[in-house]
Design a protein around this motif. Structure first.
Motif, PDB file in Angstrom:
ATOM      1  N   ARG A   1     -11.467  -2.284  -4.474  1.00 37.06           N
ATOM      2  CA  ARG A   1     -10.546  -2.297  -5.623  1.00 37.06           C
ATOM      3  C   ARG A   1      -9.171  -2.799  -5.191  1.00 37.06           C
ATOM      4  NH1 ARG A   1     -10.271   0.610 -10.662  1.00 37.06           N
ATOM      5  NH2 ARG A   1      -8.119   0.962 -11.346  1.00 37.06           N
ATOM      6  N   ILE A   2      -8.732  -2.385  -4.003  1.00 38.72           N
ATOM      7  CA  ILE A   2      -7.440  -2.853  -3.492  1.00 38.72           C
ATOM      8  C   ILE A   2      -7.444  -4.366  -3.358  1.00 38.72           C
ATOM      9  CG2 ILE A   2      -5.927  -2.877  -1.465  1.00 38.72           C
ATOM     10  CD1 ILE A   2      -6.626   0.065  -1.031  1.00 38.72           C
ATOM     11  N   ARG A   3      -8.500  -4.906  -2.792  1.00 42.47           N
ATOM     12  CA  ARG A   3      -8.591  -6.360  -2.618  1.00 42.47           C
ATOM     13  C   ARG A   3      -8.578  -7.072  -3.972  1.00 42.47           C
ATOM     14  NH1 ARG A   3     -12.439  -4.864   1.251  1.00 42.47           N
ATOM     15  NH2 ARG A   3     -14.147  -5.502  -0.126  1.00 42.47           N
TER      16      ARG A   3
ATOM     17  N   LEU B   1       0.885  -1.164   0.000  1.00 44.35           N
ATOM     18  CA  LEU B   1       0.000   0.000   0.000  1.00 44.35           C
ATOM     19  C   LEU B   1       0.924   1.215   0.000  1.00 44.35           C
ATOM     20  CD1 LEU B   1      -2.775  -1.189   2.488  1.00 44.35           C
ATOM     21  CD2 LEU B   1      -2.672  -1.387  -0.005  1.00 44.35           C
ATOM     22  N   ALA B   2       1.207   1.678  -1.198  1.00 51.94           N
ATOM     23  CA  ALA B   2       2.343   2.569  -1.435  1.00 51.94           C
ATOM     24  C   ALA B   2       1.982   4.038  -1.276  1.00 51.94           C
ATOM     25  CB  ALA B   2       2.922   2.297  -2.831  1.00 51.94           C
TER      26      ALA B   2
ATOM     27  N   PRO C   1      -3.014   3.305  -1.911  1.00 55.80           N
ATOM     28  CA  PRO C   1      -3.833   3.055  -0.716  1.00 55.80           C
ATOM     29  C   PRO C   1      -5.087   3.914  -0.642  1.00 55.80           C
ATOM     30  CG  PRO C   1      -1.932   4.380  -0.145  1.00 55.80           C
ATOM     31  CD  PRO C   1      -1.747   3.975  -1.581  1.00 55.80           C
ATOM     32  N   GLU C   2      -5.170   4.949  -1.492  1.00 56.31           N
ATOM     33  CA  GLU C   2      -6.338   5.826  -1.467  1.00 56.31           C
ATOM     34  C   GLU C   2      -7.497   5.267  -2.285  1.00 56.31           C
ATOM     35  OE1 GLU C   2      -6.502   8.453   0.477  1.00 56.31           O
ATOM     36  OE2 GLU C   2      -4.471   7.965   1.148  1.00 56.31           O
ATOM     37  N   GLN C   3      -7.288   4.172  -2.981  1.00 60.54           N
ATOM     38  CA  GLN C   3      -8.371   3.556  -3.744  1.00 60.54           C
ATOM     39  C   GLN C   3      -9.382   2.907  -2.800  1.00 60.54           C
ATOM     40  OE1 GLN C   3      -6.755   1.740  -7.764  1.00 60.54           O
ATOM     41  NE2 GLN C   3      -5.421   1.104  -6.087  1.00 60.54           N
TER      42      GLN C   3
END
Length: 324
Positions: A153-155, A121-122, A147-149
């Motif tokens: 979506r991150i998952r 999570l950059a 990480p702001e998504q």
């Protein structure tokens, strides 16, 4: 008919303008006016061909790996020199070395092996840089995600690359709502005890994965090899950073989940200091000035969506380059 064209101020481009004008007039007088005219003269075509070719890469560069470049560059730089500045935290090269080592040990202790993907999570902090160095030291594959998504979506992105571990800050990991057994906070150490590396990467091995924007559908992972990034480092050293006679302070403008950020992160291999700007700062040029002055930027690269500048009196070619 006599046609006079004033090319005052065109300088070296005057012959090109002349060629374009003559080709355009010839096309207008042609018996086939519907055909698409070629408006590039011979000189301009030759220059474009040369630029497209790029400088020759030494054969030795293609046999290197990003893993070896980073390990060697970090270890041989003065451990007291700042390696990372993020506005709140400063890490020296000694601290970066120790923290990357501990990150590598942590990942290997979780049973990860060569080629395994590690999500990051950059955010724009020292943790992203430590994660980048530690993942590569362990022979694993760096996969940055914004990480702001939205958490969903991150998952989806993490699942797409089958990453069994995701590094980040405690806050970002919590907000991502990823399973507890996947989350892993990036460590920070002041001293280490030798390399944790158990796998020496080869040029064909994967180094990192970058996702496409997804503007035409679902984001797709793009895999980049160790050797390709090592060759990129060599090419940048021979062109963009050719005038550097001492370690620089390089501004990291690009979002970490965007491919252009790699051009800046790999400057650690040359002993350069990385200065990370917050998202708010990089989008507000007036806010950049105090950061530039306090951090002592000596070099900044920018892509078309980034703001890059320098307050130093060094030549413009050294201080600001456009790297699209």
């Amino acid at each position: 008919m006599l046609l006079t064209v004033n090319a005052h101020g065109a300088g070296e481009y005057a012959p090109w303008l002349r060629d374009v004008l003559l080709l355009a007039l010839a096309a207008l007088a042609s018996d086939a006016p519907d055909e698409q005219p070629d408006l590039l003269g011979a000189d301009e075509l030759a220059l474009l061909a040369a630029l497209g070719q790029g400088p020759a890469i030494e054969e030795a560069a293609t046999r290197q790996t990003l893993q070896a470049l980073l390990d060697d560059g970090i270890s041989r730089t003065d451990p007291r020199r700042p390696a990372i500045l993020d506005g709140e935290t400063t890490l020296t090269f000694g601290e970066l070395d120790a923290s990357a080592e501990e990150t590598a040990r942590l990942l290997l202790s979780r049973g990860m092996g060569p080629g395994d993907r590690v999500g990051v999570l950059a955010g724009r902090t020292w943790r992203t840089v430590v994660a980048f160095a530690g993942i590569l030291r362990a022979g694993l594959v760096y996969v940055p995600v914004d990480p702001e998504q939205p958490a969903e979506r991150i998952r989806a992105l993490i699942t797409r690359v089958n990453a069994a571990t995701v590094l980040g800050s405690e806050q970002d990991l919590s907000r991502s709502m990823l399973p507890e057994n996947v989350r892993c906070e990036v460590p920070r150490l002041s001293a280490g005890s030798g390399f944790a590396r158990s796998h020496r990467a080869k040029p064909a091995d994967p180094a990192y994965v970058i996702f496409t924007s997804g503007s035409t559908g679902a984001p797709r992972p793009v895999l980049v090899s160790q050797g390709a990034v090592a060759a990129l480092h060599s090419a940048l050293a021979a062109t963009v950073y050719a005038e550097a006679v001492a370690p620089l302070t390089v501004a990291v403008n690009s979002p970490a989940a965007f491919d252009a950020s790699i051009k800046q992160l790999i400057q650690l291999a040359s002993g350069h200091t990385l200065c990370l700007m917050s998202e708010r700062t990089r989008q507000d040029p007036p806010r950049c000035r105090p950061i530039i002055v306090s951090s002592g930027w000596t070099f900044s690269t920018a892509h078309r969506h980034s703001y890059g500048c320098s307050s130093t009196p060094a030549p413009r070619s050294r201080c600001c380059r456009a790297c699209c």
